[in-house]
Design a protein around this motif. Sequence first.
Motif, PDB file in Angstrom:
ATOM      1  N   PHE A 450     -16.312  49.875  42.142  1.00 59.09           N
ATOM      2  CA  PHE A 450     -17.915  48.871  41.511  1.00 59.09           C
ATOM      3  C   PHE A 450     -18.337  48.402  42.208  1.00 59.09           C
ATOM      4  N   GLY A 451     -18.318  48.178  43.566  1.00 56.80           N
ATOM      5  CA  GLY A 451     -17.994  47.094  44.886  1.00 56.80           C
ATOM      6  C   GLY A 451     -19.133  47.103  45.122  1.00 56.80           C
ATOM      7  N   ASP A 452     -19.862  48.038  44.472  1.00 55.66           N
ATOM      8  CA  ASP A 452     -21.514  47.833  45.146  1.00 55.66           C
ATOM      9  C   ASP A 452     -22.448  47.049  44.431  1.00 55.66           C
ATOM     10  N   MET A 453     -21.170  47.010  42.988  1.00 55.53           N
ATOM     11  CA  MET A 453     -22.282  46.604  41.923  1.00 55.53           C
ATOM     12  C   MET A 453     -22.019  44.616  41.411  1.00 55.53           C
ATOM     13  N   ASP A 454     -23.012  44.214  40.585  1.00 54.50           N
ATOM     14  CA  ASP A 454     -22.962  42.791  39.447  1.00 54.50           C
ATOM     15  C   ASP A 454     -22.254  42.849  38.972  1.00 54.50           C
ATOM     16  N   VAL A 455     -21.177  42.229  38.292  1.00 54.79           N
ATOM     17  CA  VAL A 455     -20.938  42.122  36.855  1.00 54.79           C
ATOM     18  C   VAL A 455     -20.972  41.057  36.027  1.00 54.79           C
ATOM     19  N   SER A 456     -20.837  41.378  34.575  1.00 50.34           N
ATOM     20  CA  SER A 456     -21.402  40.515  33.296  1.00 50.34           C
ATOM     21  C   SER A 456     -19.939  40.960  32.448  1.00 50.34           C
ATOM     22  N   LYS A 457     -19.639  40.253  32.201  1.00 52.38           N
ATOM     23  CA  LYS A 457     -18.339  40.307  31.097  1.00 52.38           C
ATOM     24  C   LYS A 457     -18.608  39.894  29.409  1.00 52.38           C
ATOM     25  N   LEU A 458     -18.581  40.483  28.703  1.00 58.72           N
ATOM     26  CA  LEU A 458     -18.509  40.189  27.324  1.00 58.72           C
ATOM     27  C   LEU A 458     -16.644  40.077  26.782  1.00 58.72           C
ATOM     28  N   THR A 459     -16.610  38.474  26.968  1.00 63.58           N
ATOM     29  CA  THR A 459     -14.930  38.448  26.361  1.00 63.58           C
ATOM     30  C   THR A 459     -14.724  37.946  24.501  1.00 63.58           C
ATOM     31  N   GLU A 460     -15.707  37.574  23.763  1.00 68.18           N
ATOM     32  CA  GLU A 460     -15.474  36.911  22.737  1.00 68.18           C
ATOM     33  C   GLU A 460     -15.483  37.476  22.506  1.00 68.18           C
ATOM     34  N   LYS A 461     -15.580  37.512  20.817  1.00 68.44           N
ATOM     35  CA  LYS A 461     -15.117  38.436  19.411  1.00 68.44           C
ATOM     36  C   LYS A 461     -16.504  37.838  18.855  1.00 68.44           C
ATOM     37  N   PRO A 462     -17.311  39.121  18.091  1.00 66.84           N
ATOM     38  CA  PRO A 462     -18.237  38.986  17.769  1.00 66.84           C
ATOM     39  C   PRO A 462     -18.454  37.818  16.515  1.00 66.84           C
ATOM     40  N   ALA A 463     -19.097  36.971  16.149  1.00 68.65           N
ATOM     41  CA  ALA A 463     -18.567  35.650  14.878  1.00 68.65           C
ATOM     42  C   ALA A 463     -18.451  36.136  13.643  1.00 68.65           C
ATOM     43  N   GLY A 464     -16.660  35.083  12.905  1.00 69.51           N
ATOM     44  CA  GLY A 464     -16.711  36.024  11.680  1.00 69.51           C
ATOM     45  C   GLY A 464     -15.118  36.501  11.803  1.00 69.51           C
ATOM     46  N   ARG A 465     -15.011  37.200  12.932  1.00 74.99           N
ATOM     47  CA  ARG A 465     -13.959  38.594  12.997  1.00 74.99           C
ATOM     48  C   ARG A 465     -12.679  36.663  13.620  1.00 74.99           C
ATOM     49  N   GLN A 466     -11.878  37.802  12.839  1.00 72.00           N
ATOM     50  CA  GLN A 466     -10.557  36.493  12.587  1.00 72.00           C
ATOM     51  C   GLN A 466      -9.272  37.326  14.023  1.00 72.00           C
ATOM     52  N   PRO A 467      -8.584  36.568  14.043  1.00 68.59           N
ATOM     53  CA  PRO A 467      -7.590  36.815  15.079  1.00 68.59           C
ATOM     54  C   PRO A 467      -6.076  37.674  14.691  1.00 68.59           C
ATOM     55  N   VAL A 468      -5.935  38.348  15.045  1.00 63.84           N
ATOM     56  CA  VAL A 468      -4.767  39.939  14.328  1.00 63.84           C
ATOM     57  C   VAL A 468      -3.636  38.796  15.182  1.00 63.84           C
ATOM     58  N   THR A 469      -1.836  38.744  14.297  1.00 64.70           N
ATOM     59  CA  THR A 469      -0.959  38.611  14.254  1.00 64.70           C
ATOM     60  C   THR A 469      -0.240  39.674  15.141  1.00 64.70           C
ATOM     61  N   THR A 470       0.477  39.670  15.657  1.00 64.74           N
ATOM     62  CA  THR A 470       1.459  40.658  16.472  1.00 64.74           C
ATOM     63  C   THR A 470       2.876  40.018  16.274  1.00 64.74           C
ATOM     64  N   ALA A 471       3.323  41.284  15.885  1.00 61.17           N
ATOM     65  CA  ALA A 471       4.805  41.176  15.691  1.00 61.17           C
ATOM     66  C   ALA A 471       6.314  42.120  16.183  1.00 61.17           C
ATOM     67  N   ILE A 472       6.826  42.067  16.614  1.00 62.78           N
ATOM     68  CA  ILE A 472       7.784  42.826  17.300  1.00 62.78           C
ATOM     69  C   ILE A 472       9.217  43.714  16.442  1.00 62.78           C
ATOM     70  N   VAL A 473       8.850  44.290  15.965  1.00 61.98           N
ATOM     71  CA  VAL A 473      10.391  44.210  14.686  1.00 61.98           C
ATOM     72  C   VAL A 473      10.644  45.779  15.065  1.00 61.98           C
ATOM     73  N   PRO A 474      12.196  45.886  15.213  1.00 63.05           N
ATOM     74  CA  PRO A 474      13.677  47.553  15.027  1.00 63.05           C
ATOM     75  C   PRO A 474      12.787  48.015  14.077  1.00 63.05           C
ATOM     76  N   VAL A 475      12.988  48.866  14.116  1.00 60.64           N
ATOM     77  CA  VAL A 475      13.038  50.042  13.039  1.00 60.64           C
ATOM     78  C   VAL A 475      14.344  49.696  12.239  1.00 60.64           C
ATOM     79  N   GLU A 476      15.266  49.200  12.452  1.00 55.47           N
ATOM     80  CA  GLU A 476      16.617  49.209  11.451  1.00 55.47           C
ATOM     81  C   GLU A 476      16.072  48.233  10.466  1.00 55.47           C
ATOM     82  N   ARG A 477      14.205  47.493  10.519  1.00 55.79           N
ATOM     83  CA  ARG A 477      14.003  46.958   9.085  1.00 55.79           C
ATOM     84  C   ARG A 477      12.636  47.394   8.738  1.00 55.79           C
ATOM     85  N   LEU A 478      12.824  48.546   8.778  1.00 52.45           N
ATOM     86  CA  LEU A 478      11.960  49.777   7.712  1.00 52.45           C
ATOM     87  C   LEU A 478      11.526  49.454   6.438  1.00 52.45           C
ATOM     88  N   ASN A 479      12.863  48.927   5.688  1.00 55.38           N
ATOM     89  CA  ASN A 479      13.040  49.009   4.371  1.00 55.38           C
ATOM     90  C   ASN A 479      12.102  48.127   4.204  1.00 55.38           C
TER      91      ASN A 479
END
Length: 710
Positions: A450-479
């Motif tokens: 898109f080198g022929d275009m000007d660019v606008s970015k929306l990077t924030e989440k709308p008001a009230g949205r909460q962050p998401v905590t992400t964890a990496i877990v091995p399948v052995e801990r399924l139980n």
Amino acid sequence: MRPSLLDPLFASVRTLAGVGPKISALLLKLLGAESANMLEPRVGQLLFLPPASVIDRRNRPGVAFAEAGAIVTLEVTIDHYQFSPSATKTGAFMRGSVPHRVFAHDDTGEVTLVFFHAQRAWLEKSLPLGEKVIVSGKVEWFNGRASMVHPDHIAPVDGSEDLPLIEPVYPLTAGLSPKTLARAMRDALTRIPDLPEWQDKTLMARENFPTFSQGLHHLHMPQEPEDIAENSPARRRLAYDEFLAGQMALALVRAKTRRLSGRPLMGTGRIITQILANLPYRLTKGQEQAVKDIIRDLKAPERMLRLLQGDVGSGKTVVGLLAMAHAAESGGQSALMAPTEVLARQHFATIAPLAEKAGLKTALLTGREKGKERQRILTALADGTIHIIIGTHALFQEKVDYNDLVLVIIDEQHRFGVHQRLQLTAKGTAPDMLVMTATPIPRTLVLTAFGDMDVSKLTEKPAGRQPVTTAIVPVERLNEIVERMKNAIKQGQKIYWICPLVEESEHVELTSAEERFQSFLPIFGNKLGLIHGRMSGQEKDEAMLAFKRGDTRLLIATTVIEVGVDVPDATVIVIEHAERFGLSQLHQLRGRVGRGDKPSTCLLLYKGPLGEIAKARLQVMRETEDGFRIAEEDLKLRGEGELLGTRQSGTPGFKLASVEAHADLLETARKDARLILERDINLQSERGQALRLLLYIFGRDEAIRLLRAG
């Protein structure tokens, strides 16, 4: 007409040494030229095939000091032959026969040269008794004796200057031998015409760039292994040529589009104020800034060409609505085009109620509207009763006429190439254009597509949205996870559990949605739901509705929920076999939670051992929720072609340039292209004429046609 100076580069590869119809067909396959609907590849296309690596033949240790498995070059004297008794008189072999052996020596020791498929007469001619010859190939040791099976190169001592000391290794396709390809490539190098320099002298000096011809010679006849590296001056020169050709083409599209000068849309602000008053929330700073940028563009006499990028759920649709409201205040119509009917209907459901409250008439036009209803919409569009029309490609069919189309919004632009952009603008009297995408695209890819275009970015989440905590877990801990899910459900939470397959397959050991559902049934009972792509539309709707209402609390699903599913009170997502998913897909899936006002969790369940790329992917997901950073990392891990679906999108798949390795050059090429066209819009100057050659060489003929069209 293409200048005749370039004819040698556009000649068929069949004019090269050793290339007949069969080899030409193999080269077509190797170069991917069939996707460009070519019957046979051109000499220039062959020259743009970079070597993947090199073989260094400068290692001359002498027979006794040659390491097992090493590629060496030896100067030896031929002692005697041991021809195979099972070969025929001409030297041809029968199945299971003993090979020919040629014994030779140098000052340090003896070596046996072994040949399975050689004519006896050819051997006697190439390796004459008592003569010194140069042989190069891999040495093996057996019972204390050195041997070389089928040397790669054999040359008389006085002809050894023809032996490539640094030999390029190219990607191959079945049936194409390295020797045939190397011979054709050497011949192709002799066809490069004497071309004028199209690059800026200051840039050439600063970057230590060779000429175009020298760059190709360094690439295909390297003197050092480093000559073929992506950061070598030769490779960077050729990458810059390729980038500049692409950026020139985009800049010419931009110039052409802007020359069809737009008209200033002044607006009054009245309708926008009404819409903002009816919104149940405040705009984010990013949305406010994007609206400001767009309205400034709409008020200017030149046409707007703007790309609006927003991450999952960042509120692009509302920005689009406010742009269309400004167009309506100025007395014009707007069209919003989506790639699918589902997405078009979703936009209509969001936009129509807000627009109607502000007195704007909105309509939907897809392939589904037929007969009288369709005719009614077309009439209202032609007489100006409709202010906003939302739909698919149907919006731009020949029979659709507008009263005064001033703004076109395209959703998910990367599905439409530059040519479609030109086609769409033909509908209005040069309407302004806003392009929206929910796929965060790395800055470097934005420049290439898109080198022929000007660019606008929306990077924030709308008001009230909460962050998401992400964890990496091995399948052995399924139980352990199942126990946590039980507690979460007791507390009234809703959970997505994502599986990669619908049903179990013997070939792939991945947990299927069906199997996981059955194994969880005794634990979660009627709180458990299931949704996957094989269900009918009605079954899917029922499963989603039960989950939304809270009848089911744990929904086993496949990636069918990746986009567009909105359950604000779902707070946990478990992605099983997360190592099997791509980064952008993991990001889209995680976007299904964190949509309400409660803290949310994403668990990435993996089965070890993890490969390097899978490990890097999961790490990035744990570190960030920023879709733009994730897209940058995805680019590093997967490459640009895969990320944008190069083949389908009309986006360039580069031959010599790498978006990642040469990103600094891409910025420079964009600025250079714009500057050139500011000074010489029709490329008439001396450098302009040379740049026309560059556009032809890199297949940017459509840009040359734009020049002619004025």
